[in-house]
Design a protein around this motif. Structure first.
Motif, PDB file in Angstrom:
ATOM      1  N   GLN A  45      46.825  90.026 -20.924  1.00 52.18           N
ATOM      2  CA  GLN A  45      47.264  88.631 -20.830  1.00 52.18           C
ATOM      3  C   GLN A  45      48.674  88.477 -21.385  1.00 52.18           C
ATOM      4  O   GLN A  45      49.050  89.158 -22.332  1.00 52.18           O
ATOM      5  CB  GLN A  45      46.324  87.716 -21.626  1.00 52.18           C
ATOM      6  CG  GLN A  45      44.916  87.701 -21.095  1.00 52.18           C
ATOM      7  CD  GLN A  45      44.017  86.811 -21.947  1.00 52.18           C
ATOM      8  OE1 GLN A  45      44.272  86.583 -23.120  1.00 52.18           O
ATOM      9  NE2 GLN A  45      42.965  86.311 -21.335  1.00 52.18           N
ATOM     10  N   LYS A  47      51.272  85.281 -22.518  1.00 55.95           N
ATOM     11  CA  LYS A  47      51.541  83.858 -22.711  1.00 55.95           C
ATOM     12  C   LYS A  47      53.051  83.685 -22.629  1.00 55.95           C
ATOM     13  O   LYS A  47      53.802  84.292 -23.391  1.00 55.95           O
ATOM     14  CB  LYS A  47      51.010  83.389 -24.062  1.00 55.95           C
ATOM     15  CG  LYS A  47      50.965  81.880 -24.180  1.00 55.95           C
ATOM     16  CD  LYS A  47      50.351  81.431 -25.485  1.00 55.95           C
ATOM     17  CE  LYS A  47      48.846  81.526 -25.397  1.00 55.95           C
ATOM     18  NZ  LYS A  47      48.186  80.907 -26.554  1.00 55.95           N
ATOM     19  N   THR A  70      51.603  80.878  -9.973  1.00 54.54           N
ATOM     20  CA  THR A  70      51.250  82.014 -10.826  1.00 54.54           C
ATOM     21  C   THR A  70      50.909  83.269 -10.034  1.00 54.54           C
ATOM     22  O   THR A  70      51.327  84.370 -10.396  1.00 54.54           O
ATOM     23  CB  THR A  70      50.090  81.644 -11.786  1.00 54.54           C
ATOM     24  OG1 THR A  70      50.519  80.544 -12.591  1.00 54.54           O
ATOM     25  CG2 THR A  70      49.736  82.794 -12.698  1.00 54.54           C
ATOM     26  N   TYR A  90      49.961  82.961 -18.436  1.00 53.26           N
ATOM     27  CA  TYR A  90      49.699  81.580 -18.838  1.00 53.26           C
ATOM     28  C   TYR A  90      51.006  80.977 -19.322  1.00 53.26           C
ATOM     29  O   TYR A  90      51.694  81.568 -20.154  1.00 53.26           O
ATOM     30  CB  TYR A  90      48.662  81.534 -19.969  1.00 53.26           C
ATOM     31  CG  TYR A  90      47.362  82.187 -19.593  1.00 53.26           C
ATOM     32  CD1 TYR A  90      46.403  81.494 -18.869  1.00 53.26           C
ATOM     33  CD2 TYR A  90      47.108  83.506 -19.945  1.00 53.26           C
ATOM     34  CE1 TYR A  90      45.205  82.105 -18.505  1.00 53.26           C
ATOM     35  CE2 TYR A  90      45.915  84.130 -19.586  1.00 53.26           C
ATOM     36  CZ  TYR A  90      44.968  83.425 -18.863  1.00 53.26           C
ATOM     37  OH  TYR A  90      43.802  84.038 -18.499  1.00 53.26           O
TER      38      TYR A  90
END
Length: 119
Positions: A45, A47, A70, A90
């Protein structure tokens, strides 16, 4: 955060700035600056912290536009950075710039009030 995650984050930051600035044509996306990318240690992931020029409405619209894009952004990142798996992305508004400006204005206000009292 591991050294590798930090390096991947830095590379993603550079590429994301280019992708958002040049490739995205969504009118909702305003003037965006990628301020930081934090990648988890397992590289699953990422951010992405962004700063948006404009009011709260502009920030909200920009986040919506980026959320919609995205998939495209991830595929672009995947082509540009050689990783087994491209991290999930994200987006989040970076509040530190606004926070810093607020502190700066408070300090200025205090010093101006102090000057007026001394006169």
């Amino acid at each position: 955060m591991s050294l590798r995650a930090t390096r991947v984050g830095e590379q993603m930051k550079k590429e994301l700035s280019d992708i958002i600035g040049r490739k995205l044509k969504d009118p909702r996306i305003g003037f965006v600056t990628v301020t930081d990318v934090r990648v988890t240690g397992d590289l699953q992931q990422a951010k992405v912290y962004i700063s948006v020029l404009g009011d709260e409405e502009q920030k909200k619209n920009t986040l919506k536009g980026l959320a919609k894009a995205t998939g495209f952004i991830r595929s672009e990142i995947g082509q540009r950075i050689r990783l087994r798996k491209t991290p999930e992305i994200y987006f989040e508004i970076d509040e530190t710039i606004d926070y810093g400006q607020r502190i700066e204005s408070l300090i200025k206000q205090i010093s101006e009030e102090k000057e007026h009292k001394e006169e």
